[in-house]
Scaffold this motif. Structure first.
Motif, PDB file in Angstrom:
ATOM      1  N   ASP A   5       0.820  -1.217   0.000  1.00 23.52           N
ATOM      2  CA  ASP A   5       0.000   0.000   0.000  1.00 23.52           C
ATOM      3  C   ASP A   5       0.854   1.267   0.000  1.00 23.52           C
ATOM      4  O   ASP A   5       0.393   2.320  -0.426  1.00 23.52           O
ATOM      5  N   ASN A   6       2.046   1.195   0.468  1.00 23.37           N
ATOM      6  CA  ASN A   6       2.917   2.370   0.523  1.00 23.37           C
ATOM      7  C   ASN A   6       4.007   2.358  -0.548  1.00 23.37           C
ATOM      8  O   ASN A   6       4.911   3.175  -0.518  1.00 23.37           O
ATOM      9  N   TYR A  11       2.128   1.016  -9.497  1.00 22.78           N
ATOM     10  CA  TYR A  11       1.382   1.081 -10.757  1.00 22.78           C
ATOM     11  C   TYR A  11       2.284   1.411 -11.950  1.00 22.78           C
ATOM     12  O   TYR A  11       1.796   1.720 -13.025  1.00 22.78           O
ATOM     13  N   ASP A  12       3.547   1.325 -11.790  1.00 22.60           N
ATOM     14  CA  ASP A  12       4.480   1.660 -12.873  1.00 22.60           C
ATOM     15  C   ASP A  12       4.270   0.797 -14.114  1.00 22.60           C
ATOM     16  O   ASP A  12       4.470   1.248 -15.239  1.00 22.60           O
ATOM     17  N   ASP A  13       3.792  -0.412 -13.952  1.00 24.89           N
ATOM     18  CA  ASP A  13       3.644  -1.300 -15.097  1.00 24.89           C
ATOM     19  C   ASP A  13       2.430  -0.949 -15.975  1.00 24.89           C
ATOM     20  O   ASP A  13       2.370  -1.307 -17.142  1.00 24.89           O
ATOM     21  N   ILE A  14       1.432  -0.212 -15.452  1.00 19.77           N
ATOM     22  CA  ILE A  14       0.242   0.105 -16.250  1.00 19.77           C
ATOM     23  C   ILE A  14       0.021   1.606 -16.457  1.00 19.77           C
ATOM     24  O   ILE A  14      -0.862   1.994 -17.209  1.00 19.77           O
ATOM     25  N   ILE A  15       0.824   2.418 -15.835  1.00 16.39           N
ATOM     26  CA  ILE A  15       0.567   3.863 -15.838  1.00 16.39           C
ATOM     27  C   ILE A  15       0.610   4.485 -17.229  1.00 16.39           C
ATOM     28  O   ILE A  15      -0.141   5.394 -17.522  1.00 16.39           O
ATOM     29  N   ASP A  16       1.393   4.014 -18.122  1.00 18.86           N
ATOM     30  CA  ASP A  16       1.519   4.611 -19.448  1.00 18.86           C
ATOM     31  C   ASP A  16       0.812   3.815 -20.539  1.00 18.86           C
ATOM     32  O   ASP A  16       0.984   4.114 -21.733  1.00 18.86           O
TER      33      ASP A  16
END
Length: 152
Positions: A5-6, A11-16
């Motif tokens: 949670d921290n 979310y780096d794998d789906i952010i773009d």
């Protein structure tokens, strides 16, 4: 110990990634999408019920004997003069279909017929009023001095 949670990179794998687009369905218009989240009336009809309760009606006023006798005399005079299509102004009570009371309405026009047996006052424009609901009857026919119910 790792706390997901921290984690600032969770979310780096789906952010773009590009937004998914369905091949089977067109995109929903923005207004329709917003409507999904708008408030709804949990108690349908409640607002109408409150408005109906707040709507005011007039109580039906009973005419005293003298006023009723004068009105009856005017109706009789009008029945005899209906062939001349006299101009009159009439006030009558309209009962409310949903609650106790009603309202008073007025109209002016030429009388076509007075149906004493059926109890109707019929105007040239098609307006039909029950004689029992009349509360006032005015016009040049009644402006003569010394009017009594048995006159004419």
């Amino acid at each position: 110990m790792y706390d997901p949670d921290n984690d600032p990179h969770r979310y780096d794998d789906i952010i773009d990634l590009p937004r998914p687009v369905s091949a089977a369905h067109r995109p929903m218009p923005r207004a329709d999408r917003a409507a999904q989240f708008s408030p709804f009336a949990a108690l349908s009809g409640h607002g109408d019920a409150i408005a109906e309760t707040a709507r005011l009606t007039d109580a039906r006023r009973e005419l005293d004997e003298q006023t009723q006798a004068q009105l009856n005399g005017r109706i009789a005079r009008l029945a005899r003069a209906a062939g001349r299509r006299p101009q009159v102004r009439v006030t009558w009570f309209v009962p409310d279909p949903r609650k106790a009371g009603g309202r008073y309405e007025s109209a002016e026009g030429r009388v076509r017929r007075v149906d004493l047996e059926g109890g109707w006052l019929i105007f040239s424009d098609g307006l039909c009023l029950p004689l029992a609901d009349l509360t006032a009857l005015e016009g040049p026919l009644f402006d003569r001095a010394g009017e009594t119910p048995a006159e004419e």
